[in-house]
Design an enzyme around this catalytic site. Structure first.
Site, mmCIF file in Angstrom:
data_model
loop_
_atom_site.group_PDB
_atom_site.id
_atom_site.type_symbol
_atom_site.label_atom_id
_atom_site.label_comp_id
_atom_site.label_asym_id
_atom_site.label_seq_id
_atom_site.Cartn_x
_atom_site.Cartn_y
_atom_site.Cartn_z
ATOM 1 N N ASP A 211 0.829 -1.203 0.000
ATOM 2 C CA ASP A 211 0.000 0.000 0.000
ATOM 3 C C ASP A 211 0.872 1.266 0.000
ATOM 4 O O ASP A 211 1.685 1.464 0.892
ATOM 5 C CB ASP A 211 -0.947 -0.003 1.203
ATOM 6 N N SER B 258 -7.144 4.256 -1.232
ATOM 7 C CA SER B 258 -6.954 2.810 -1.137
ATOM 8 C C SER B 258 -8.244 2.043 -1.410
ATOM 9 O O SER B 258 -8.205 0.896 -1.860
ATOM 10 C CB SER B 258 -6.443 2.418 0.244
ATOM 11 N N HIS C 231 2.272 8.852 4.291
ATOM 12 C CA HIS C 231 1.404 9.918 4.818
ATOM 13 C C HIS C 231 2.147 10.748 5.861
ATOM 14 O O HIS C 231 1.995 11.961 5.918
ATOM 15 C CB HIS C 231 0.143 9.332 5.453
ATOM 16 N N HIS D 202 -1.383 2.656 -5.115
ATOM 17 C CA HIS D 202 -1.005 4.036 -5.496
ATOM 18 C C HIS D 202 0.298 4.362 -4.815
ATOM 19 O O HIS D 202 0.774 3.581 -3.978
ATOM 20 C CB HIS D 202 -2.070 5.033 -5.014
ATOM 21 N N HIS E 295 -1.853 11.031 -1.231
ATOM 22 C CA HIS E 295 -1.409 10.112 -2.290
ATOM 23 C C HIS E 295 -0.989 10.894 -3.530
ATOM 24 O O HIS E 295 -1.270 12.079 -3.640
ATOM 25 C CB HIS E 295 -2.560 9.171 -2.678
HETATM 26 ZN ZN LIG Z 1 -3.536 2.775 -0.277
HETATM 27 ZN ZN LIG Z 2 -2.977 6.103 2.050
#
Ligand SMILES: [Zn+2]
Ligand SMILES: [Zn+2]
Ligand SMILES: *[C@@H]1O[C@H](CO)[C@@H](O)[C@H](O)[C@H]1NC(C)=O
Ligand SMILES: *[C@@H]1O[C@H](CO)[C@@H](O)[C@H](O)[C@H]1NC(C)=O
Length: 605
Positions: free
Chosen positions: A103, A151, A354, A394, A503
């Site tokens: 992720d 996500s 993040h 992503h 993102h």
């Molecule tokens: Zn994600």
């Molecule tokens: Zn995220």
């Protein structure tokens, strides 16, 4: 391949046909034109030409009409499994499919981690990660309503093979449910699993085993995951964090909105429940697992690997959970005609993005690489054939392996040593400072606070010994979360750049155990093609599951004419009608609106 692939193939062949007919027309017309000069009389040859031309025209029109009709039909139905399989060898009998999601891991995360490992372990410059040796392609990640996906939409592309809106948990833009590869696998007799390092109710795992109009409906997602699902229980093995959504609100550590005890519900539905490392160790690497299994090892997230390694007796690693899950699922299917499908997620690579924390991120990527290696190891030794495909939903953070710190032209470099000096994450440091500020340090003066920050956090936990007075000031009286300040201190020193706490739209890498087995994913693809590959590899009819989920049996209201929103209210309130679920947003002059000090921290991942 893409849901539109058959139509493209059709269109290509119709184009090819048209070209062929056009060539024939040319040949006929030009070929005969010379003859015509010599033979001005309109004989049978002339009428034959007209006839041939008319026939060619009609045939071309027919082909186009058929193509259009087919396209229309194809656009309404989910991708159908292909009868034939291409270059590689897809096993015809029993097989296993392991799908891994990194992720928020973009290509730069790999460069960063590779160089970090070479530096810290004294490896040569051609030393690569295990993942690097298995790179086969790239995925384009946009969602139905934005060029930058979240996500939820990212995982819906994988689970259903459809683009949907940011926030959608295996729900289409019209708010109807779409069948998932995991559900189809369960219905076809496969054993299924989900292994994550964040909450099991978070968007990525949620998309495989539940349906919700918004990813925030985690209480409902938890219910569906333990069997309160239209199709009954669809997951056999779950390991990760997110215990809080399974505990009644009267219980300590709960984050549910109601007083339902889902651990109790899970037990009633047959789940064996584990809640700590001791119970995990008793699984003996998977040989002692009894399915179905629900392992919730943290209230929310399992700590970042950079922190977890200091608490190895409390939390299992992603690699350990991966090995345990594979052994368990393999054992459980030993005498079965079907193998298993499992989704394994390195969930917190995204969180480090993040948080703009490069030190936390390299350790997350290394942990993911180890889990990937463990899967390869399993596939090599297991007697049932199988494939692992790994990709990201992503990129997160707009990570850059370079940063210009001053107005003057930058040096070409970044410093892995700064990341190596950090023993903990900025999240850990932030929490430690918050605990100090609200506890022991509450009534202390700024001088004492500064000393604590310098010695007990910056030096000891993050390996920073050159903090400026301004930096200390910004930690004592923070404008933004102190976690962000710590991460920025590391990033600047390492000369690592970030363009966002959210993102980005970068293409992400696709990896596989073998490019031959995962041949439809070599090269550059839409993320839904990854989802279609998963269904194709196991010969699953995901479209049939969609039809079943959309059938009136599960409508919340009886009325045939109810709008979809009411039919499917079991998936929670839909988005307001003013919210875009497809198309692109229009320009809002945002740069003028947001103040630079507006934190906006803690948004959705
Ligand atoms: Zn994600
Ligand atoms: Zn995220
Ligand atoms: C706990 O859930 C019940 C409903 O199940 C609700 O009435 C109650 O207000 C909740 N309590 C808290 C503290 O949220
Ligand atoms: C681990 O969980 C079991 C029950 O699942 C419990 O009996 C035991 O006390 C727990 N151990 C720790 C260290 O919390």
């Amino acid at each position: 391949m893409s849901r539109e692939e058959p139509l493209l193939a059709q269109r290509q062949s119709s184009e090819r046909s048209s070209i062929r007919y056009a060539e024939e027309e040319d040949a006929l017309l030009t070929g005969e034109a010379t003859g015509r000069r010599e033979e001005p009389r309109r004989g049978w040859r002339f009428w034959r030409e007209i006839g041939m031309f008319a026939w060619a025209l009609i045939a071309t029109i027919l082909v186009i009409v058929l193509a259009v009709v087919y396209q229309h039909e194809a656009s309404k139905s989910q991708h159908q499994p292909k009868d034939s399989w291409g270059p590689g060898d897809k096993p015809t009998g029993k097989r296993n499919l392991i799908f891994m999601v990194s992720d928020g891991m973009g290509p730069t995360s790999l460069s960063l981690t590779r160089s970090f490992r070479q530096y810290t372990e004294g490896l040569p410059i051609d030393d690569t990660l295990v993942l690097d040796k298995h790179h086969i392609g790239q995925s384009r990640t946009r969602s139905s309503n934005s060029l930058v996906t979240d996500s939820a939409a990212g995982a819906t592309a994988f689970s259903c093979g459809y683009k949907s809106y940011n926030g959608a948990i295996s729900v289409l833009p019209d708010h109807s449910p779409c069948g998932t590869v995991l559900e189809a696998a369960a219905l076809a007799g496969y054993k299924t699993g989900l292994v994550v390092t964040t909450r099991l109710t978070d968007a990525t795992p949620a998309c495989f085993a539940s349906h919700a109009n918004l990813r925030q409906y985690e209480d409902s997602i938890a219910q569906q995951e333990v069997g309160e699902h239209p199709l009954g229980r669809v997951v056999d093995l779950m390991m990760g964090g997110g215990r809080c959504h399974f505990l009644a609100n009267s219980t300590e550590g709960s984050c549910r909105g109601d007083d339902r005890d889902l651990v109790d519900l899970a037990s009633k539905n047959g789940f064996h429940y584990l809640q700590n490392r001791t119970a995990f160790d008793a699984l003996n690497g998977g040989t002692e697992v009894k399915l179905p299994l629900l392992g919730l090892f943290a209230d929310k997230d399992i700590p970042y690997e950079v922190d977890r390694r200091h608490q190895n007796d409390v939390y299992p690693s992603l690699e350990e959970m991966t090995r345990t899950a594979l052994t368990a699922l393999s054992d459980a299917t030993r005498d079965s005609d079907q193998g298993f499908f499992v989704m394994i997620e390195g969930s917190r690579i995204d969180h480090a993005g993040h948080g703009n924390d490069p030190a936390a991120q390299v350790h997350e990527v290394l942990a993911y690489d180890k889990a990937f290696a463990a899967v390869l190891d399993f596939l090599e030794k297991d007697s049932t054939p199988g494939v692992v495909v790994s990709t990201s939903d992503h990129e997160t953070g707009g990570l850059a392996a370079a940063r210009q710190l001053h107005k003057s032209y930058p040096d070409y470099l970044w410093y892995p040593r700064v990341l190596a000096n950090a023993k903990h994450s900025s999240e850990y440091a932030g929490n430690k400072l918050n605990a100090y500020t609200s506890g022991e340090g509450k009534d202390k003066g700024n001088k004492e606070k500064a000393a604590y920050i310098r010695d007990t956090i910056l030096k000891q936990d993050l390996g920073i010994v050159d903090a400026s007075d301004e930096e200390i000031e910004s930690l004592i009286k923070p404008d933004v979360s102190t976690q962000y300040v710590f991460a920025d201190m590391i990033s600047r020193r390492a000369q690592i750049g970030w363009s966002t706490h959210g993102h980005s739209a970068a293409d992400v890498n696709i990896y596989a155990s073998s490019a031959k087995n995962a041949w439809p994913l070599t090269g550059n693809h839409e993320n839904i093609e990854v989802g279609n590959f998963l269904a194709d590899y196991l010969d699953l009819d995901v479209g049939a599951v969609t039809k079943r989920l959309q059938s009136s049996a599960y409508w919340t209201t009886d009325a045939e004419e109810s709008p979809d929103l009411e039919k499917y209210s079991w998936m929670g309130d839909p988005l307001g009608s003013d919210v875009r679920v497809d198309g692109l947003d229009t320009y809002h002059h945002d740069f003028r609106k947001r103040s630079l000090t507006d934190c906006g921290c803690g948004g959705l991942h």
